[in-house]
Structures are given as structure tokens and as C-alpha cells.
Motif scaffolding. Structure first.
Motif, PDB file in Angstrom:
ATOM      1  N   PHE A  22      54.055  42.051  29.767  1.00 39.13           N
ATOM      2  CA  PHE A  22      54.131  41.798  31.205  1.00 39.13           C
ATOM      3  C   PHE A  22      53.609  40.408  31.520  1.00 39.13           C
ATOM      4  O   PHE A  22      52.756  39.879  30.801  1.00 39.13           O
ATOM      5  CB  PHE A  22      53.333  42.844  31.993  1.00 39.13           C
ATOM      6  N   GLN A  23      54.136  39.837  32.602  1.00 40.06           N
ATOM      7  CA  GLN A  23      53.676  38.539  33.088  1.00 40.06           C
ATOM      8  C   GLN A  23      52.845  38.789  34.332  1.00 40.06           C
ATOM      9  O   GLN A  23      53.300  39.465  35.258  1.00 40.06           O
ATOM     10  CB  GLN A  23      54.857  37.662  33.517  1.00 40.06           C
ATOM     11  N   VAL A  24      51.660  38.247  34.360  1.00 39.30           N
ATOM     12  CA  VAL A  24      50.756  38.477  35.487  1.00 39.30           C
ATOM     13  C   VAL A  24      50.243  37.139  35.996  1.00 39.30           C
ATOM     14  O   VAL A  24      49.863  36.272  35.206  1.00 39.30           O
ATOM     15  CB  VAL A  24      49.554  39.348  35.066  1.00 39.30           C
ATOM     16  N   GLU A  25      50.230  37.006  37.313  1.00 35.37           N
ATOM     17  CA  GLU A  25      49.675  35.797  37.903  1.00 35.37           C
ATOM     18  C   GLU A  25      48.447  36.192  38.711  1.00 35.37           C
ATOM     19  O   GLU A  25      48.510  37.118  39.511  1.00 35.37           O
ATOM     20  CB  GLU A  25      50.730  35.176  38.823  1.00 35.37           C
ATOM     21  N   GLU A  26      47.337  35.488  38.484  1.00 35.82           N
ATOM     22  CA  GLU A  26      46.090  35.870  39.145  1.00 35.82           C
ATOM     23  C   GLU A  26      45.397  34.618  39.676  1.00 35.82           C
ATOM     24  O   GLU A  26      45.251  33.639  38.946  1.00 35.82           O
ATOM     25  CB  GLU A  26      45.176  36.577  38.155  1.00 35.82           C
ATOM     26  N   SER A  27      44.978  34.645  40.949  1.00 40.79           N
ATOM     27  CA  SER A  27      44.187  33.512  41.436  1.00 40.79           C
ATOM     28  C   SER A  27      42.721  33.866  41.246  1.00 40.79           C
ATOM     29  O   SER A  27      42.279  34.941  41.602  1.00 40.79           O
ATOM     30  CB  SER A  27      44.481  33.194  42.896  1.00 40.79           C
ATOM     31  N   ARG A  28      41.989  32.964  40.662  1.00 38.64           N
ATOM     32  CA  ARG A  28      40.632  33.249  40.235  1.00 38.64           C
ATOM     33  C   ARG A  28      40.038  31.908  39.852  1.00 38.64           C
ATOM     34  O   ARG A  28      40.761  30.962  39.531  1.00 38.64           O
ATOM     35  CB  ARG A  28      40.720  34.150  38.986  1.00 38.64           C
ATOM     36  N   LYS A  29      38.726  31.814  39.863  1.00 39.57           N
ATOM     37  CA  LYS A  29      38.116  30.521  39.537  1.00 39.57           C
ATOM     38  C   LYS A  29      38.227  30.181  38.054  1.00 39.57           C
ATOM     39  O   LYS A  29      38.436  29.048  37.673  1.00 39.57           O
ATOM     40  CB  LYS A  29      36.646  30.523  39.940  1.00 39.57           C
ATOM     41  N   LYS A  30      38.077  31.227  37.234  1.00 36.64           N
ATOM     42  CA  LYS A  30      37.967  30.983  35.795  1.00 36.64           C
ATOM     43  C   LYS A  30      39.116  31.637  35.028  1.00 36.64           C
ATOM     44  O   LYS A  30      39.531  32.746  35.339  1.00 36.64           O
ATOM     45  CB  LYS A  30      36.634  31.593  35.324  1.00 36.64           C
TER      46      LYS A  30
END
Ligand code: ADP
Ligand code: MG
Length: 347
Positions: free
Chosen positions: A317-325
Motif C-alpha cells: 500500500f501507498q500511504v501519505e502522512e503529514s508529520r514532523k518526522k
């Protein structure tokens, strides 16, 4: 302007293979419709038949209910803009824009006033006496737009008009085209292979696959409710879970492997679940349904977010996550597929 109706259009170049099959759609007066699809799917062929530059094998083209299928191109009064600007190099900008009006036999004073008006609208007045070679690519494309508009066309046909421009200019020009289209209430058929471009400016989008229309709807509806896996892939739903009817539990639940999925859509006639990379959530706890354990196999920095490829028992699966690290390759994580973002497709 006018409305356009295309009925059961088909085209074969060699008498055997059909490159267009049963193309039917309409474009309302004042509407901007895009044809979106990969190279070779038949976009240009469709546009050229509508323009009268190419003969159809069968089918009809109607403008304001009048059948123009057999009307020669010079009598159709359509504006056309192509990827190449096709300006006359030995004529200045004024003369380039005036050309179509001259051909139509208008008087000098009429020509002057119409050309000046359209140069003003398209922001080209200061270039009237310049020659095409003295203008940038973007400016030249604006001249070809002005030239298409000056004849006051019933319909404006554009075939990948922005493809020769750099990314920044493309953005600017597409806004300009949309602004002009709304200001002048133009009926426009716009061909592109760029999904973002067409979603940004269109009232409706037609997605073509191998000479057929796969989906024709507003950008919002296509984005949230792609009809087929082909459309979904084309607009960035990178994750697919295939299933068969034996795996359907009830109309909104499917069990694949050991995992039960709930979907917002009806599953009974469906074959595949899909979700966008940014709608998958990485969660701390595996709560069972709609959640799967996986291992990160690659990570990528996208600027606003990170993109991960994750290996699971149901594939990658391809996952996009906004996060600092950024998370690291090898990390084990739980992926949750929220039911409201998990779509069921029947094709
Ligand atoms: N003049 C031609 N003669 C024969 N085949 C053609 C011709 N023009 C296009 N084709 C074929 O028709 C199909 C559709 O082409 P086209 O309409 O140009 O697609 P698109 O604009 O979506 O890239 C392609 O398979 C292409 O090879
Ligand atoms: Mg083309």
C-alpha cells in the motif's frame, strides 16, 4: 456561444481497428469540459472530428441541435488552439489575429476594432506590432488563443494547449483560460493528459480509455466517486484490494484474508476496494476491522508530507502522512482504512 452534442461517434483509420467507439456526450452552453486520458486513447481524434478536420466513420456532431457532421471546417465557425502555436512568422501579432477576419471578408474598420478588443482582453495590446519570434512561448500561445476568439466562435476547441509551456507558466495560463472562459461565457472542449490541470479548470471532465468514455462527471464527483479502477488509478487512488463475491459479507462489508473491511459504498456488485494514499491513517492500535499490520519498505519526503510504501499480507500500500518526522524503513505500523474513504468499484 452554443451547446455541443456528440452522438455515437466512431472512428477507424484503417477500416479495421476502431480507435473511437460509441462516443456520446454533450457540452452545455458556457461550459468548460475537459477530455482526459493517456496518450493514444483517442482525444485528438475526437477533437479533430468535432472540428471538421477529420471524417468520422459513423456518428453525428450537433451544434445547437443542428447537424454539422458534414459541414466543412471553414463553415463551422469554431475556434481552435493546438499545442503548437502555428502562428504566421512573417505577420505581426495584429495581422496574425486579424487573419481569420480578413478571410471572412470583414471591412478594415471592423477588423481593427475586433482585433484591438480581443488583444485588450487577452492582455496583448502592447505586442500588436511585434512578430511571433519576439514573444515568449506563453505570449505566443496567448496570441493563438486571441486568434481563435476573434472570430467569435460558437465553440472553442483546445488540444493540449499548455503542453509546450514550463510548469509555472502552465499554471498561470490555465487560470487565464478559465477566467476568459467565464468572462466571455464560452463553450470550451479542452483536451489534456494532465489530471490536475483539468480538475482545476473544468466544469465537467470526461475520462477516456481506449476510444471509449469511462466516466463523465464533475471533477468533485470523479474525485470522490471514481466509477472504475482505471479512473481511480488515473486520479491517484494508488491502493487496491481485489475481492470476489464469496468474500462479500453484506452490502457494506467484505472479508479479505483475515481482515474485515467496511466501505461507504455498496459492495454486493463490486470487485475492488480503493483508497487514496492520504486517506489511510497510521494508528497506534490495531482495532480489528479496517486495520492491517504492515512494514515500511520505502520512505520518501514530499515537502508537506511523507510517502511510504508498506508491505502487508494483502500486498503493498501507498500511504501519505503529514508529520514532523519521517518514519524509518523497517518500522512496523498499523494502517487504518476509514470506511468513509474506502470506495468499492464494480469494474
Ligand atoms: N492519422 C492516423 N492514422 C492512423 N492511426 C492514427 C492516426 N492518428 C491517430 N491514430 C491512432 O489512433 C489512436 C488515437 O490517437 P489520438 O486520437 O491521437 O490519441 P491521443 O490524442 O489521446 O493521444 C492511436 O492509437 C493512434 O495511433
Ligand atoms: Mg493528442
Amino acid at each position: 456561444m452554443a451547446n455541443l452534442e456528440v452522438k455515437k461517434l466512431a472512428k477507424s483509420y484503417d477500416g479495421k481497428n476502431k480507435v473511437l467507439q460509441d462516443i456520446s456526450f454533450s457540452v452545455n452552453n458556457g461550459e468548460l469540459v475537459s477530455i482526459l486520458g493517456p496518450s493514444g486513447c483517442g482525444k485528438t481524434t475526437t477533437l479533430r472530428i468535432i472540428a471538421g478536420l477529420l471524417d468520422e466513420t459513423s456518428g453525428q456532431v450537433l451544434v445547437d441541435q443542428a447537424d454539422v457532421t458534414k459541414t466543412p471546417v471553414y463553415k463551422r465557425n469554431f475556434g481552435m488552439v493546438f499545442q503548437s502555436y502555428a502562428l504566421f512568422p512573417h505577420l505581426n501579432i495584429f495581422e496574425n489575429v486579424a487573419f481569420g477576419l480578413k478571410m471572412r471578408g470583414l471591412s478594415k474598420t471592423e477588423i481593427k476594432s475586433k482585433v484591438e478588443e480581443i488583444l485588450e482582453i487577452t492582455g496583448l495590446s502592447e505586442f500588436a506590432q511585434k512578430y511571433p519570434a519576439q514573444l515568449s512561448g506563453g505570449q505566443q500561445q496567448r496570441v493563438s488563443l486571441a486568434r481563435a476568439l476573434v472570430i467569435n466562435p460558437q465553440l472553442l476547441l483546445m488540444d493540449e494547449p499548455l503542453s509546450n509551456l514550463d510548469a509555472k507558466l502552465r499554471l498561470k495560463m490555465r487560470e487565464e483560460i478559465r477566467r476568459l472562459q467565464q468572462k466571455l461565457k464560452m463553450t470550451v472542449l479542452f483536451v489534456t493528459h494532465d489530471q490536475q490541470e483539468c480538475f482545476a479548470i473544468s466544469d465537467r471532465v470526461m475520462i477516456m480509455k481506449e476510444g471509449r468514455i469511462d466516466q463523465y462527471d464533475t471533477p468533485q464527483n470523479i474525485f470522490h466517486h471514481p466509477r472504475t479502477e482505471y479512473v481511480a488509478r488515473f486520479i491517484g487512488y494508488d491502493n487496491f484490494i481485489h475481492f470476489d463475491q464469496a468474500q462479500v459479507i453484506d452490502n457494506h462489508h467484505v472479508k479479505v484474508g483475515n481482515i474485515s473491511f467496511e466501505s461507504i459504498d455498496e459492495c454486493e456488485k463490486a470487485k475492488v476496494l480503493t483508497i487514496r494514499p492520504e486517506n489511510i491513517e497510521i494508528v497506534d492500535q490495531n482495532k480489528g476491522d479496517n486495520t492491517i499490520l504492515g512494514t515500511i519498505i520505502s520512505n520518501e519526503y514530499l515537502g508537506q508530507s511523507f510517502k511510504y510504501r508498506i508491505k502487508t499480507e494483502l500486498g503493498e500500500f501507498q500511504v501519505e502522512e503529514s508529520r514532523k518526522k519521517m518514519r524509518l524503513v523497517g518500522e512496523q505500523i498499523n494502517l487504518e482504512f476509514p470506511a468513509k474513504h474506502l470506495h468499492a468499484l464494480s469494474e
